[in-house]
Design a protein around this motif. Sequence first.
Motif, PDB file in Angstrom:
ATOM      1  N   TYR E  67      35.305  39.994  53.535  1.00 22.07           N
ATOM      2  CA  TYR E  67      35.302  41.400  53.153  1.00 22.07           C
ATOM      3  C   TYR E  67      33.892  41.801  52.786  1.00 22.07           C
ATOM      4  CZ  TYR E  67      34.641  40.291  48.206  1.00 22.07           C
ATOM      5  OH  TYR E  67      34.125  39.856  47.031  1.00 22.07           O
ATOM      6  N   GLU E  68      33.641  43.105  52.780  1.00 23.57           N
ATOM      7  CA  GLU E  68      32.361  43.571  52.294  1.00 23.57           C
ATOM      8  C   GLU E  68      32.562  44.895  51.593  1.00 23.57           C
ATOM      9  OE1 GLU E  68      31.356  44.853  56.821  1.00 23.57           O
ATOM     10  OE2 GLU E  68      31.735  42.844  56.062  1.00 23.57           O
ATOM     11  N   ASN E  69      31.629  45.208  50.699  1.00 20.50           N
ATOM     12  CA  ASN E  69      31.645  46.467  49.974  1.00 20.50           C
ATOM     13  C   ASN E  69      30.441  47.298  50.405  1.00 20.50           C
ATOM     14  OD1 ASN E  69      32.828  44.576  47.424  1.00 20.50           O
ATOM     15  ND2 ASN E  69      33.805  46.531  47.828  1.00 20.50           N
ATOM     16  N   PRO E  70      30.573  48.119  51.417  1.00 19.42           N
ATOM     17  CA  PRO E  70      29.433  48.965  51.794  1.00 19.42           C
ATOM     18  C   PRO E  70      29.028  49.849  50.613  1.00 19.42           C
ATOM     19  CG  PRO E  70      31.331  49.301  53.259  1.00 19.42           C
ATOM     20  CD  PRO E  70      31.768  48.394  52.199  1.00 19.42           C
ATOM     21  N   ASP E  71      29.991  50.319  49.875  1.00 25.13           N
ATOM     22  CA  ASP E  71      29.695  51.017  48.627  1.00 25.13           C
ATOM     23  C   ASP E  71      30.812  50.637  47.661  1.00 25.13           C
ATOM     24  OD1 ASP E  71      31.864  53.206  48.450  1.00 25.13           O
ATOM     25  OD2 ASP E  71      31.076  53.398  50.516  1.00 25.13           O
ATOM     26  N   PRO E  72      30.620  50.897  46.345  1.00 23.35           N
ATOM     27  CA  PRO E  72      31.608  50.415  45.372  1.00 23.35           C
ATOM     28  C   PRO E  72      33.001  51.002  45.593  1.00 23.35           C
ATOM     29  CG  PRO E  72      29.597  51.125  44.277  1.00 23.35           C
ATOM     30  CD  PRO E  72      29.448  51.541  45.715  1.00 23.35           C
ATOM     31  N   ASN E  73      33.088  52.108  46.337  1.00 24.30           N
ATOM     32  CA  ASN E  73      34.389  52.703  46.561  1.00 24.30           C
ATOM     33  C   ASN E  73      35.025  52.274  47.877  1.00 24.30           C
ATOM     34  OD1 ASN E  73      34.904  54.104  44.227  1.00 24.30           O
ATOM     35  ND2 ASN E  73      33.558  55.798  44.837  1.00 24.30           N
ATOM     36  N   THR E  74      34.388  51.430  48.618  1.00 24.37           N
ATOM     37  CA  THR E  74      34.909  51.071  49.928  1.00 24.37           C
ATOM     38  C   THR E  74      35.005  49.567  50.080  1.00 24.37           C
ATOM     39  OG1 THR E  74      33.759  53.001  50.774  1.00 24.37           O
ATOM     40  CG2 THR E  74      34.633  51.438  52.402  1.00 24.37           C
ATOM     41  N   TRP E  75      36.171  49.118  50.510  1.00 20.89           N
ATOM     42  CA  TRP E  75      36.394  47.702  50.765  1.00 20.89           C
ATOM     43  C   TRP E  75      36.738  47.540  52.233  1.00 20.89           C
ATOM     44  CZ3 TRP E  75      36.295  44.181  46.540  1.00 20.89           C
ATOM     45  CH2 TRP E  75      36.188  44.778  45.278  1.00 20.89           C
ATOM     46  N   VAL E  76      35.818  46.912  52.987  1.00 16.75           N
ATOM     47  CA  VAL E  76      36.084  46.670  54.396  1.00 16.75           C
ATOM     48  C   VAL E  76      36.576  45.245  54.509  1.00 16.75           C
ATOM     49  CG1 VAL E  76      35.133  46.568  56.713  1.00 16.75           C
ATOM     50  CG2 VAL E  76      34.296  48.279  55.085  1.00 16.75           C
ATOM     51  N   ILE E  77      37.798  45.098  55.006  1.00 12.79           N
ATOM     52  CA  ILE E  77      38.394  43.758  55.021  1.00 12.79           C
ATOM     53  C   ILE E  77      38.667  43.343  56.460  1.00 12.79           C
ATOM     54  CG2 ILE E  77      40.355  42.369  54.266  1.00 12.79           C
ATOM     55  CD1 ILE E  77      40.560  44.357  51.895  1.00 12.79           C
ATOM     56  N   HIS E  78      38.103  42.204  56.837  1.00  9.97           N
ATOM     57  CA  HIS E  78      38.317  41.677  58.182  1.00  9.97           C
ATOM     58  C   HIS E  78      39.452  40.695  58.135  1.00  9.97           C
ATOM     59  CE1 HIS E  78      34.561  43.575  59.227  1.00  9.97           C
ATOM     60  NE2 HIS E  78      34.032  43.047  58.126  1.00  9.97           N
ATOM     61  N   LEU E  79      40.369  40.874  59.079  1.00  5.97           N
ATOM     62  CA  LEU E  79      41.578  40.058  59.034  1.00  5.97           C
ATOM     63  C   LEU E  79      41.505  38.899  60.005  1.00  5.97           C
ATOM     64  CD1 LEU E  79      44.191  42.971  59.016  1.00  5.97           C
ATOM     65  CD2 LEU E  79      43.162  41.801  57.055  1.00  5.97           C
ATOM     66  N   ARG E  80      42.294  37.877  59.692  1.00  2.00           N
ATOM     67  CA  ARG E  80      42.418  36.764  60.616  1.00  2.00           C
ATOM     68  C   ARG E  80      43.179  37.205  61.857  1.00  2.00           C
ATOM     69  NH1 ARG E  80      41.089  31.786  58.563  1.00  2.00           N
ATOM     70  NH2 ARG E  80      41.033  31.790  56.280  1.00  2.00           N
ATOM     71  N   LYS E  81      42.858  36.570  62.950  1.00  2.00           N
ATOM     72  CA  LYS E  81      43.554  36.921  64.178  1.00  2.00           C
ATOM     73  C   LYS E  81      44.571  35.834  64.506  1.00  2.00           C
ATOM     74  CE  LYS E  81      39.699  39.558  65.886  1.00  2.00           C
ATOM     75  NZ  LYS E  81      38.364  39.424  66.448  1.00  2.00           N
ATOM     76  N   GLY E  82      45.489  36.216  65.365  1.00  2.00           N
ATOM     77  CA  GLY E  82      46.433  35.223  65.893  1.00  2.00           C
ATOM     78  C   GLY E  82      47.513  34.819  64.922  1.00  2.00           C
ATOM     79  N   ILE E  83      47.745  35.635  63.949  1.00  2.00           N
ATOM     80  CA  ILE E  83      48.837  35.318  63.020  1.00  2.00           C
ATOM     81  C   ILE E  83      50.036  36.186  63.363  1.00  2.00           C
ATOM     82  CG2 ILE E  83      49.548  35.362  60.605  1.00  2.00           C
ATOM     83  CD1 ILE E  83      46.659  34.876  59.836  1.00  2.00           C
ATOM     84  N   GLN E  84      51.202  35.584  63.338  1.00  2.00           N
ATOM     85  CA  GLN E  84      52.421  36.339  63.635  1.00  2.00           C
ATOM     86  C   GLN E  84      53.363  36.346  62.440  1.00  2.00           C
ATOM     87  OE1 GLN E  84      54.292  34.603  67.016  1.00  2.00           O
ATOM     88  NE2 GLN E  84      53.110  35.854  68.466  1.00  2.00           N
ATOM     89  N   PHE E  85      54.060  37.467  62.308  1.00  2.00           N
ATOM     90  CA  PHE E  85      55.147  37.479  61.333  1.00  2.00           C
ATOM     91  C   PHE E  85      56.292  36.627  61.865  1.00  2.00           C
ATOM     92  CE2 PHE E  85      52.935  41.395  60.105  1.00  2.00           C
ATOM     93  CZ  PHE E  85      52.919  41.252  58.729  1.00  2.00           C
ATOM     94  N   HIS E  86      57.226  36.310  60.979  1.00  2.00           N
ATOM     95  CA  HIS E  86      58.349  35.457  61.404  1.00  2.00           C
ATOM     96  C   HIS E  86      59.158  36.098  62.526  1.00  2.00           C
ATOM     97  CE1 HIS E  86      58.196  33.899  56.991  1.00  2.00           C
ATOM     98  NE2 HIS E  86      57.255  33.357  57.743  1.00  2.00           N
ATOM     99  N   ASP E  87      59.100  37.442  62.594  1.00  2.00           N
ATOM    100  CA  ASP E  87      59.873  38.088  63.656  1.00  2.00           C
ATOM    101  C   ASP E  87      59.079  38.208  64.945  1.00  2.00           C
ATOM    102  OD1 ASP E  87      58.088  39.969  62.810  1.00  2.00           O
ATOM    103  OD2 ASP E  87      59.575  41.495  62.290  1.00  2.00           O
ATOM    104  N   GLY E  88      57.908  37.588  64.968  1.00  2.00           N
ATOM    105  CA  GLY E  88      57.178  37.514  66.223  1.00  2.00           C
ATOM    106  C   GLY E  88      56.151  38.599  66.415  1.00  2.00           C
ATOM    107  N   ILE E  89      56.180  39.643  65.596  1.00  2.00           N
ATOM    108  CA  ILE E  89      55.177  40.671  65.820  1.00  2.00           C
ATOM    109  C   ILE E  89      53.874  40.226  65.170  1.00  2.00           C
ATOM    110  CG2 ILE E  89      56.978  42.437  65.906  1.00  2.00           C
ATOM    111  CD1 ILE E  89      55.479  43.480  63.263  1.00  2.00           C
ATOM    112  N   PRO E  90      52.765  40.669  65.727  1.00  2.00           N
ATOM    113  CA  PRO E  90      51.480  40.178  65.253  1.00  2.00           C
ATOM    114  C   PRO E  90      51.088  40.810  63.912  1.00  2.00           C
ATOM    115  CG  PRO E  90      51.173  41.731  67.039  1.00  2.00           C
ATOM    116  CD  PRO E  90      52.637  41.548  66.902  1.00  2.00           C
ATOM    117  N   PHE E  91      50.364  40.020  63.152  1.00  2.00           N
ATOM    118  CA  PHE E  91      49.801  40.512  61.903  1.00  2.00           C
ATOM    119  C   PHE E  91      48.478  41.189  62.239  1.00  2.00           C
ATOM    120  CE2 PHE E  91      46.422  39.535  58.851  1.00  2.00           C
ATOM    121  CZ  PHE E  91      46.860  40.270  57.759  1.00  2.00           C
ATOM    122  N   ASN E  92      48.334  42.458  61.760  1.00  2.00           N
ATOM    123  CA  ASN E  92      47.091  43.161  62.058  1.00  2.00           C
ATOM    124  C   ASN E  92      46.845  44.245  61.039  1.00  2.00           C
ATOM    125  OD1 ASN E  92      48.901  45.159  62.620  1.00  2.00           O
ATOM    126  ND2 ASN E  92      48.830  44.818  64.849  1.00  2.00           N
TER     127      ASN E  92
END
Lengths: 334, 322, 313, 301, 489
Positions: E67-92
């Motif tokens: 994650y990064e904080n471009p400014d104190p009010n903003t949280w940019v969060i990068h997610l892991r790829k290739g993760i699926q929920f138990h029902d098969g749909i992708p986590f994103n």
Amino acid sequence: MQDQNSVLEVEGLGVRFRTEEGDVPAVQGASFSVQRGEVLCIVGESGCGKSITSLSVMGLLPDSAKAEGSIRFDGNDLLAMSQEEIRQIRGNEVSMIFQEPMTSLNPVFTVGFQVMEPLVIHRKLSKREAYEEAVRLLEQVGIPDPRKRMEQYPHELSGGMRQRVMIAIALSCQPKLLIADEPTTALDVTIQAQILDLILKLKEETGMGVVLITHDMGVVAETADRVVVMYAGKVVEEADAETLFQDPKHPYTKGLLRSMPSVDDETYALEPIPGKLPKPGEMPQGCPFHPRCDDAMDRCRVESPRVFTVGPGHTSRCWLGEEEKQNHAGKSVG
Amino acid sequence: MPEKVLAKLENVKKYYPVRRGLLNRVAGQVKAVDGVSLVLHNRETLGVVGESGCGKSTLGRTLLRLEKPTEGRLYFNGTDISSLSARALQPFRNKMQMIFQDPFASLNPRQRIGDALEEPLVIHTQLNREERRERVMGLLEEVGLRRDHYDRLPHEFSGGQRQRIGIARALALNPSLIVCDEPVSALDVSVQAQVLKLLQSLQEKHGLTYFFISHDLGVVRHLCDRVLIMYLGQTMELAPVKELYKNPVHPYTEALLSAIPRPVPGRKRERIILSGDLPSPAKPPKGCPFHTRCPEAMTVCKEIRPEWKEVAPGHQVACHVR
Amino acid sequence: MANLIVRRLLQLIPLLLGISFIVFISLHLAPGDPASMIGGPTATKEDLASIREDLGLNDSLFTQYLRYIGGVLQGDLGYSYQTQQSVTEAIMIRFPNTFNLSVASIIVATVIGVGAGIISAIKQNTSLDVLSTVGALAGISIPNFWLGSMLILLFAVYWQWFPVAGITSPPWTMQGIKELALPAITLGTGSAALIARMTRSAVLEVIRQDYIRTARAKGVREKNVILLHCMRNAMIPVITVIGLNFGFLLGGTIITEQVFAINGVGRLLIQAIAARDYTMVQGAVLLIATLFVLVNLLVDILYALVDPRIRYE
Amino acid sequence: MAMDTAVSTGGVPVEAPSPEQPKRLASTWKRVIKNRLALVGLIIIGMQVIMAVFAPLITTYDPAVLDLSVKELPPGSKGHWLGTDEYGRDMWSRIVYGARISLVMGISSVALGLIGGVALGLLAGYYRWLDGLLMRVVDLMFAFPGILLAMLIIAMLGTSLVNVVIAISIWSIPSCARIVRGSVLSLKNREFVMALRSIGASDIRIMLKHILPNCTAPIIVFGTMRMATAILSTSALSFLGLGAQPPTPEWGAMIAAGRDFMWTSPHMTVIPGIAIMLVVFAFNVLGDGLRDALDPNMETR
Amino acid sequence: GCTPPPPNAGSAGNQTFVYASTADVVGLSPIKTNDSASARAIDQIYETLFVRDPETMDIKPKLARSYENPDPNTWVIHLRKGIQFHDGIPFNAEAVKYTFDKFRDPKTAAPRASLLKPIDKVEVKDPYTVVIRTKKPYGPMLAALAHSNASIVSPIADKKGDLMKKPVGTGPFKFKKWVQGDKLTLEVNENYWDGKPQLKEVEFRVVPEVSTAISLLETGEVHLIDTLRPENLDRLKNSNKVNVKTKEGTPVTYLGFNMKKGPGKDSDFRRAVAHAINQEELVDALKGVAHPSKGIIGPKVFGYNPEIEKAGYDYDVKKAKDLFNKAGMDGKSVTIMTANTKNYPKLAELVQGQLAKAGLKADIQTLEFGAYLDRNRKGDFEMVIGGWTNSTADGSELLYPQLHSDNIGATNGTQTSIPEADKRINQSRTTTDKEKRLKVLHEANKLLVKEAPWVPLCHDFIVTATTKNVQGLEVDATGQWTLKNVSLK
Ligand SMILES: Nc1ncnc2c1ncn2[C@@H]1O[C@H](COP(=O)(O)OP(=O)(O)OP(=O)(O)O)[C@@H](O)[C@H]1O
Ligand SMILES: Nc1ncnc2c1ncn2[C@@H]1O[C@H](COP(=O)(O)OP(=O)(O)OP(=O)(O)O)[C@@H](O)[C@H]1O
Ligand SMILES: [Mg+2]
Ligand SMILES: [Mg+2]
């Protein structure tokens, strides 16, 4: 002394109750016998020991009671028998009808079940045979529509009916001895007449001996061959019915007869016996009747009277009897 | 016989509802007393005889207004008391009393005799403790008990003594009418006579009127002036005592009299043995209630209820046959 | 008989209405509400406000009660405030466990109670009688959680004859019986004591009756006199006690259910109360009340079977 | 006139009626102590009462003062013959002081329940028209789960001994009402009630002076049995955290508190358990004895 | 046989692990629940963007990659790829946005909505990047995102079904069966992104009675319990089948005053009480499974500084007596309210004893929890014994709800309103700078300890008991654990 014709011979019967106040005698030195085909009436006031005497014969005394003396039925001493042996006889050779027709039948079983029970136990009949026999018995005691009654419960019958059912049960194994403990006290005169007639008729038919317990002198007069009068646990007088009513010897018997209002004689003056029956634990010294007796002598207050034979087959437990000239050496038990 | 009328019943009926079914609806009626008319004279003893359950006690209780009659009029000393409220009845209560069949059951087993006898005085009089006590002591002696019985409980008495207590309680308020509901039937033979004698002497002394319920025809003959025979809630026959015993008119009366065991051995009289049992008062037979057991019943008996008619002076009967 | 059943069922309606009303009122009078329990200690004012709005707790009490009763009359017991699951379903999951446990305990109680009662009656005033009285009283005075824990310790942990806790198998399997054994004994001892005392006095009462003497006079064997002639009559008052006890057991037995980790109605009820889960409490109480009435009805029907003098027309 | 010369006890007539009330009590008393079991019960209760009254004299420790240096001592320890609890409080002192609370709670909750139950039962039994209504109320109370009632009362009124007593007493009302109603129904039809009406006694008088005293036997039996339930209910409530407030040495609460120590210090549950058992036992056998002694017919039997 | 097959029978991958909890799971949606029993289950089924390291307490990415904080009010969060929920749909990023939006929506009525309240907007920048915007800088953001309630749910599953009953997450175990009130069964997620767990199944059994749970542990029918009370420890110590682990934890138990009315208004009185409390003795009575600390923010909570121990009031009965006199308390008594749960009644009794030694008579009023909560919210008490579990392990998340004037009438039961402290608490929340936050939290801690609206009684240990064959269980200071790495030997 063994009489070939007698079914029951009671000699010197004494029954004591163990209570918290100590041993209390309920019956003392009672002796009498019953012949085949004979009706013996035992009379006396409530609490004088009539029922206890009959229960001793049945072997049905409560655990707190102890009996002594001898009760010979058909020559065998019942008091010496084991519970199991007596059970075999009960309801079979000796049977009993109780005072209260309303409560003497088990309310939760059908009439049929209760009539069939002794047949199955003693006569080892099959269910089917017992059923037919029970129907026959109900018919015999004059119950209309017996097959329907078999399925009914006691509460669905009237008092007279129930008492007839009791008689049917008692007669089911053709007993040699029937003990009827105040079988009609709870019933009305018209029904009472029916029941007494029935018992007498059945006696004639089967030749059994009957012990009828009552306190109604009228019933005695109409049914008895011989009479035993009890007072406070003791037999005070014994005689055949005729003699007893014509020529009573014991003051208590006399009092009893005088205190009954007569239906037929309106001029009859009631003469009550004063006082009341003493409690079993509080017997006065001497003759138990002396506090109520008009003829009581000094001797009566200290010494218990012996049994005197005052006529043929007529005995009286009263000192007055000593003066009667027929001085058959009476035996004293009390 | 004194002629003054003390109480009068006109066609008195007392039905008890039989409840059953959904919501406890009344499904039928026990006709415990079904249309009784009669007159009670001052100082007389009226015997009431009948089989168990024929409504004797109910009639007695209704007479005392312990039950409210379902129908009919009831006069006491000329006043119509058939529908008075409990409060309005209060002044009459001390004039009419009852002696019960079972002396033990009619006493509170936990109340001392003195208190039981004082209770009517507490309710009806202004007497203070001492005066009440004195009165009760007097009563005890009058009925043949001792003063020291005051503190005892009912179970400490013999049957005869208990019945004396019942009599004393009935006497406490100086009543003019006493309903005696089988007062001696629970007593021993020898004691029964004592109580009967006591009742007789009290009647003479206090000028009492007795409504004497019994099923013992011997006792009734001995004590009563007139006798009323009841069957299934209805009156069958009413006559002076001698007349009734000599000339019974109703077949039921005849059967009753003949069935009484006489203390005379050997004389086995011809008894009229009735067949059958008492019908249920919830389903009394139509017509004459006795017709199911009557040896002389006719067709008309099955249909029409016989009238209450006078066959001789003071002798009334309800029968088609006679 | 059919009449009796119909009447009782009709009587049930006002009873249930009455109970639901009382429960409703008292729950609302109790401090706390479902929102506060769902939010828990961390909930802020906003959190609570939105939960209240969501649950409709801002409506008037009257509206809420009408809404509830309206649902019930259509056979819908509603949804749990807390878990949002169907109340009917929640109850139906628990009820079989409670029912099995109740039946098992009542069997234990009846066997022990009636047995001990008969013995102490026919051996009246002997040391056996005193012993059974003392035993009965001990049975009542031992707290269930104590007895339950002790039984677990001895029979499940130490000897390992029975499983510790929980119900996993149906009651007709061996495993199911074993699972029910300890909790049933725990619950049964208390009721057994009462039943024993009742049986004793009933037998003593009946054994003095004339018809028992009649049976003996007929020559009936003593064993049959007691077991047939006497017990059939003595059972009548005993059935009442058994029925009453059974009714109470069916209402759930919180402590035993808790100690033996049995998922029963009692625990459901107490959790629901703790969570102020109004609908769930209502549902559980209505079920318990209905069962109670049904058990009483059953007792009355049994009466008529045992005692022919009783007839319901 | 025929005199009934009663040949009663000795036959010596006692002329001046003695002061009767003490005599009655004394004879009841005598009959109670004649019954050996009842006597044992009486002695146990007597001892409990003495313990409760003289608690400060027969104990050396304050039941509420903690002394963590001596916690969880087993029975037989020096200075603490019954041991101590988790806070080092003397078990004996707590049992002795607990007698006060448990006895008072048991008796008062049963008494309150009896008052309610007897009133309902009397009215329902005596007045047919009230019977239906009152019995439905009783049904309602019956069907209402007891524990819910207790929790509601406590949640509403707070956790206090008084509220526990209220909860438990309400709990005993319906059974008591049914029992009393049953007796009243049968007593109402007894002839002596008719006799009372015939002398013009009012309903209130009949109910309170005559019917009620004759219901004492079932009430006593119920009450003494109920004592057991009442005392135990407090322990059940404590188990659910609703009973007496700490550090009150109430027996039920003590058992509940000791349950976590059942393995390490079993005396913490066993001792109050035995205390409860003794009281329950004592009240029950005393109740039986009392019932027999109060039965006016016992003598004639 | 009545015991299940020996727990170590099967080989790895064929094992059933049983956990006994005293309370039933309320529901299985992280959005709609707020109780610890549910949280334990949710922790196995779902995952959060960030997690706390159980050992270091540092927050590290989980579903997030960085994650990064471009400014104190903003949280940019990068997610892991290739993760699926138990029902098969992708986590994103969509899933994250859906979850947080749903969570914050007042219509959802999420019980823990306050957790993410500072968030203003959630944006999807690309399929694997979310941007979280706040109006004011929010310091405890990462701690909040690491909280179980911030677990990411499958949007599809949530929309069509009921997550409360049928949960769908990305976690190492997936839902199999739930018998309410009895047993929840999870099975292994074969496709788990971070390596397949060794256990085949996990059971959550409800065993309300702790001593029964211990018996189950001893017979091997249960492998883990974590709701032990100190009294149970003696029994377990003697058992050769059980391992007991204790570890310093974040929960704090305190004695609080009503700051608005009654004796608690008087600072002398509060100080007197603080002097009268002997923490050592309390800890000892709790069999040592708690740690003494004078701080309101305890040693395991972010914001703790050992300096605080010196700032607190020491145990001094004499001072306490004097101060009580000064506060005019002779002959008066106070009432301590507490709930009938956990160790509270026991601590109340001990505190009562300690106050008595200092001459203050205190009555205890234990309440059923619902009633307690109600009165606590209303501030209807004189003194209270309560606790706070610190499930985010962040000091701001303790001080703000419990002792900040904003929350009077809700979570701030003592109705504490100390402007100086309020200021520091605000600062700790509105800065994202870790060092600065530590500093202001310590200052706030010190201030509050001095003012003493609370007297900390103890900071709890996390106690777990397992059968001896359990391996790889890591328990966090907040009491949280995951079974991902657990195996039965
Ligand atoms: N179980 C018992 N324990 C003690 N005494 C008893 C017992 N049963 C009977 N009695 C006493 O024995 C005596 C005789 O009683 P019994 O029943 O034989 O009298 P009864 O002549 O049949 O009277 P009734 O005409 O009333 O039937 C009575 O005084 C009674 O008190
Ligand atoms: N309170 C009542 N409720 C219903 N039925 C009653 C009531 N009292 C009496 N009966 C019925 O009324 C009828 C007459 O009863 P009652 O008691 O008057 O008869 P009795 O002639 O006095 O009988 P006994 O000679 O047995 O005393 C009986 O069938 C009885 O069952
Ligand atoms: Mg007899
Ligand atoms: Mg009558």
